[in-house]
Design a protein around this motif. Structure first.
Motif, PDB file in Angstrom:
ATOM      1  N   SER A 200       0.801  -1.218   0.000  1.00 56.62           N
ATOM      2  CA  SER A 200       0.000   0.000   0.000  1.00 56.62           C
ATOM      3  C   SER A 200       0.838   1.273   0.000  1.00 56.62           C
ATOM      4  O   SER A 200       0.285   2.371  -0.064  1.00 56.62           O
ATOM      5  CB  SER A 200      -0.937   0.019   1.216  1.00 56.62           C
TER       6      SER A 200
ATOM      7  N   ARG B 183      -3.445  -3.818   4.976  1.00 57.21           N
ATOM      8  CA  ARG B 183      -3.695  -2.883   3.874  1.00 57.21           C
ATOM      9  C   ARG B 183      -3.054  -3.346   2.575  1.00 57.21           C
ATOM     10  O   ARG B 183      -2.367  -2.589   1.882  1.00 57.21           O
ATOM     11  CB  ARG B 183      -3.233  -1.467   4.210  1.00 57.21           C
TER      12      ARG B 183
ATOM     13  N   LEU C 270      -7.849  -2.390  -0.517  1.00 56.76           N
ATOM     14  CA  LEU C 270      -7.518  -1.087  -1.097  1.00 56.76           C
ATOM     15  C   LEU C 270      -8.569  -0.609  -2.080  1.00 56.76           C
ATOM     16  O   LEU C 270      -8.563   0.558  -2.477  1.00 56.76           O
ATOM     17  CB  LEU C 270      -6.152  -1.139  -1.773  1.00 56.76           C
TER      18      LEU C 270
END
Length: 322
Positions: free
Chosen positions: A78, A113, A118
């Motif tokens: 991420s 994440r 996402l």
């Protein structure tokens, strides 16, 4: 049957399943145009070369399988900056393209994440692809794999447009949300809806188990290019069967004998790579995934599922050779 324009068939990345050995064995059947590695998890640093070559030993042989099929590196994370740095490393090592994972449904991955979670943050997806696009050579394509959403499909178009506008040249769309997991059906009609708004290449993914499934997916999604994961594990010759139909020829399944030979090759490969206690599990995992498509696989799995001694397991498989 009229001859169709032959689209590409891409072997999907499947964590814990599609490693270099499996890519080698499936591409030997023919019909596969490209492979993508299991995702490499990126956190806060640029990884050393040996990590990339562990996931993609094909980087040592011009990023192709021994049967000449290109293999692209997939990254998951991420942080745009560290993903960009690792993408540049992958490209420098010879990956023909760099793929970004926005589809993994794993709870552990999502908790950190990564993957499908996402899809709740289209701006982050845009930032990641933009950073990666800027970091790799212009000649290196940046691609992405997404699902239709995390919990629902409300951001599907926004995510697809974010991927396009940030500079990706292709998006693979798995036609289910993260919550829907791998449960049928795959919503191919949603791929068609998104494709209407995109100018980049779109690849359909999800629930392609047979040549008939491919034809229906193509008709509904509007995509000639497909990515296949579980379908190619269950029937390694599926890509060649699809290509045969597209070329106006008869589509035939591989002989069971060739599948036994493949499993014995896999046995030897896995045995050279893993501790003995893990080997039988890998063989059974592949055979179990074939059960839905092959009656012989179902019977053989029942015969070997309790066997843990490797010599006994090998002898049992060899006894199936003609």
């Amino acid at each position: 049957m009229p001859t169709l324009n032959t689209g590409r068939i891409i072997l999907a990345p499947m964590e814990g399943v599609v490693d270099a050995s499996v890519r080698h064995l499936i591409t030997q059947f023919g019909g596969v145009d490209q492979c993508v590695t299991e995702f490499i998890r990126i956190t806060d640093q640029v990884l050393p070369r040996h990590v990339f070559t562990r996931f993609a030993p094909e980087l040592l042989t011009s990023a192709r399988t021994s049967h000449g099929v290109p293999v692209a590196v997939q990254l998951l994370g991420s942080n745009p900056e560290t993903l960009a740095g690792n993408a540049a490393k992958a490209a420098a090592l010879g990956s023909p393209s760099v793929d970004l994972n926005f589809g993994c449904p794993s709870k552990t991955v999502n908790k950190h994440r990564g993957g499908a979670v996402l899809l709740d943050e289209p701006q982050v997806i845009h930032d990641i692809i933009s950073a990666v696009r800027a970091a790799v050579p212009k000649a290196t394509p940046v691609t992405a794999k997404m699902r239709l959403g995390n919990k629902d499909k409300s951001l599907a178009l926004e995510n697809a447009l974010a991927i396009q506008e940030a500079g990706a040249s292709e998006v693979v769309i798995h036609a289910r949300t993260k919550v829907e997991g791998y449960k049928p059906p795959a919503h191919w009609e949603w791929i068609a809806r998104l494709k209407e708004h995109l100018t980049i290449s779109v690849v359909a993914n999800g629930e392609i188990w047979t040549p008939d499934d491919y034809q229906r997916c193509r008709e509904i999604s509007g995509c000639a290019d497909v990515m296949i994961g579980r379908g190619l594990i269950a029937r390694p010759e599926l890509a060649m069967m699809i290509k045969a139909i597209n070329n106006g020829n008869q589509s035939e399944s591989a002989q069971w004998q060739s599948i036994i030979n493949m499993l014995l090759q896999y046995f030897t490969m896995v045995e050279s790579q893993m501790m003995p206690r893990y080997v039988h599990g890998r063989i059974k995992q592949w055979l179990k995934m074939m059960r839905s498509q092959r009656e012989e696989a179902d019977g053989l799995f029942e015969e070997i599922k309790q066997i843990k001694d490797l010599n006994e397991l090998r002898r049992h498989l060899e006894s199936k050779q003609e």
